[in-house]
Design a protein around this motif. Sequence first.
Motif, short mmCIF file in Angstrom:
data_model
loop_
_atom_site.label_atom_id
_atom_site.label_comp_id
_atom_site.label_asym_id
_atom_site.label_seq_id
_atom_site.Cartn_x
_atom_site.Cartn_y
_atom_site.Cartn_z
N ARG A 43 19.78 19.02 -13.67
CA ARG A 43 20.43 20.29 -13.88
C ARG A 43 21.89 20.09 -14.27
O ARG A 43 22.58 19.24 -13.72
CB ARG A 43 20.38 21.14 -12.59
N ASP B 115 23.46 27.29 -9.16
CA ASP B 115 22.00 27.16 -9.15
C ASP B 115 21.37 27.79 -7.92
O ASP B 115 20.35 28.48 -8.00
CB ASP B 115 21.60 25.67 -9.22
N GLU B 116 21.97 27.55 -6.74
CA GLU B 116 21.38 28.06 -5.51
C GLU B 116 21.57 29.57 -5.35
O GLU B 116 21.02 30.18 -4.45
CB GLU B 116 21.96 27.34 -4.30
N ASP C 36 12.23 29.18 -13.86
CA ASP C 36 13.45 28.48 -14.26
C ASP C 36 13.63 27.17 -13.50
O ASP C 36 14.07 26.17 -14.08
CB ASP C 36 14.65 29.39 -14.04
N GLU C 37 13.27 27.15 -12.20
CA GLU C 37 13.51 25.94 -11.41
C GLU C 37 12.39 24.93 -11.53
O GLU C 37 12.51 23.82 -11.01
CB GLU C 37 13.71 26.31 -9.94
N ARG D 271 20.89 31.74 -7.89
CA ARG D 271 20.20 32.42 -8.98
C ARG D 271 19.32 33.57 -8.52
O ARG D 271 19.38 34.68 -9.06
CB ARG D 271 19.37 31.41 -9.78
N THR E 49 13.08 33.05 -11.34
CA THR E 49 13.65 31.82 -10.77
C THR E 49 12.57 30.76 -10.53
O THR E 49 12.85 29.57 -10.63
CB THR E 49 14.39 32.13 -9.47
N SER F 69 18.66 24.33 -6.07
CA SER F 69 19.20 23.06 -6.54
C SER F 69 18.20 21.94 -6.37
O SER F 69 17.21 22.05 -5.65
CB SER F 69 20.48 22.73 -5.76
N GLU F 70 18.49 20.80 -7.06
CA GLU F 70 17.60 19.64 -6.97
C GLU F 70 17.53 19.12 -5.54
O GLU F 70 16.47 18.71 -5.06
CB GLU F 70 18.11 18.55 -7.92
N SER G 243 13.60 26.39 -20.46
CA SER G 243 13.62 27.58 -19.61
C SER G 243 13.68 28.86 -20.43
O SER G 243 12.95 29.82 -20.17
CB SER G 243 14.83 27.52 -18.66
#
Length: 693
Positions: free
Chosen positions: A328, A596-597, A234-235, A599, A231, A2-3, A242
Amino acid sequence: MSEASIELDSGTAVAPKCAHGYNNNNNSARSSRSASSGADLDTDTRRFGWCGWHPEWLQRFCTAKWALFWLCWGGALQGLIVNGLINVSISTIERRFGLRSRQMGLVASGYDLASFACLVPVTYYGGRSGASKPRFIAIGLIVMGLGSLVFLLPNFLVGNYRATIAEANVCEQSALQPNSSQAVTACELNGLGEGEGEGEGESLTWTVWLFLGAQLLHGAGASPLFTLGVTYIDENVSKKMSSVYLGIYYTMATVGPAIGYVFGGQLLLIYTDWLSVDPAQLSLTSDSKVWIGAWWLGFIFAAAMCLLVALPIFGYPKVLPGAEKLERVSEAHAALSETDKSSEVASGLAQLPRAVLSLLGNPTFFFLNLAGATEGLVIAGFAAFLPKQIENQFSISPMYSALVMGLITVPAGGGGTFLGGYLVKKWNLACSGIIKMCLMATVVAALFTTCFLVSCPNPKFAGVTTGYNLRARSDPPVLLAECNSNCGCSRRNYDPICGINGVMYYSPCFAGCAQEAHADSLKRYHNCSCIGSVGWVDEGRHAQPASDFRPDATNLKCDSTCQTLPLFVGLCFVLMVFTFLATMPALSATLRCVQDEQRSFALGLQWIKVRLLGTIPAPLIFGALIDESCILWHEPCDKDAGGACLVYDNFYISRYMWLLALICKLGSVVFFSCAWWFYVPPRKTSKGKEDVN
């Protein structure tokens, strides 16, 4: 990730460490965030370099595009080794070491067994907030290179492939009973000599365990590439870009096997013992049925490339500069509880069971995993044995079979993978639309599994598929006939020849050939009682040298009269396009339907299911069915050695492959349908502006 976790990670390092190691002093980081020294340290953790060395001129490479470049080469190397060089060498390795398809199926499964064992620790610890994903990936590449070095060891641990036997393998009229003392003599000749042919008379099945060990290293080394690598990309890029980045990444991973097919196929034109043996002295050419190419050469190149690519990947930071500015928008399955939504999977080992239950309670994620398993089963099975099937079905050389596979895989596999990612971006598909796209592509692919019904009639092989009187037969193989009954031939001395009548014979002895001549790197046989007396007939008006007379047979393969290979290639091309068209969207759907966390961990769980239900049993199932299609086995001197298959039944091998492909594709259709049906979009969505990288 996550952000919030990205921002937290930016202040956790108190000093630059070698390969960007972990630092858990979060309190110290928070207290120094406003200080100038803290800002400098934060900058260092976002810079490209090694062991505290971050020169300014290297920072031009510290971007998502350059990270993608090196990760693409890592993914291509995995495909080149595991799905290219190994798969194109399977039939050659079977003949070289007397192995069966079941045994090579076990070897092929070793890759997925190791990945299965490594995925949980790699994705769990590699996905934690303080972990350096590039470091995990680089170490994995080094392990994969070590596996390639181990894979080629059997070539150097056994003797030369073919012994230089002084006696020609021809019919010598004898009162000895067939397969008695003559057979023992043949085994002794193959097993003795001054180091030549060592290993031909003994069992080499122990090499299976060495191949399996190498595959375990390949699987362990590649496990971070398509979990942490995905990942990491992606992040560090926006949601809109993405799918494009991941499409490029998976396209290179698909092009890798194609390069391996073409490269490995060309190496098969080189004789396996070219360092010490001149194949011309044995009158062997690459068109001979007993030719063994230099399958091991490509693994030396692959090991060196793995080490070279690992070096720049080691230098990348845990988070690329600018990643914290990305916004996100979660599309996770709406049925997840608020507790699961706010929990962080990487907070501690005690959270692991809870994280697993949370993901298993997501029906969309669950059915996408099952669809991935059925797709993985068919892809892994055909990746391992399709080159062998093409080689035997259409009676072409391993080199030509590898070239056909490469020509299909490059445009179809690579193009389909990239097109799938591009269409997701172009149509701006949400999670539900992505799943429907996967469903439609899989339905079309299921229709084109009929390509495996395209087959050729069995080649004419005396005593096996046709009688010595050239009449069709379906009984168990009987190599002895009246024309060779007094020759004392041994089944252990496999040396196939092609007669002038277009029929293959087990050996010159079983063809009743009395004379052997060497000319132009070929062996020519004359006065063959089972073929007909055409060998010493002078077709010209003037006398000619003996070498110019038309032989009864040569030590080459008979040319196939079947013309269905282009039709098979065309149908298989369409099947492969639509199969790989769904791979990238399916991955995007998996990433979007979880938090998100979660993934990295979700991808790890997915790959576990895909391997456990798909790619691990696939080579074993395909290998067993291919062995069931065999109608003539080689009989080695060691009865416990097993022996490789010499002749397959084309009808059964094509039907087995079609049924497997159809069943798997229909399963994928059902599972994609369930994933779409049970998906519940989030109740509230917030649309934010995203950066385009």
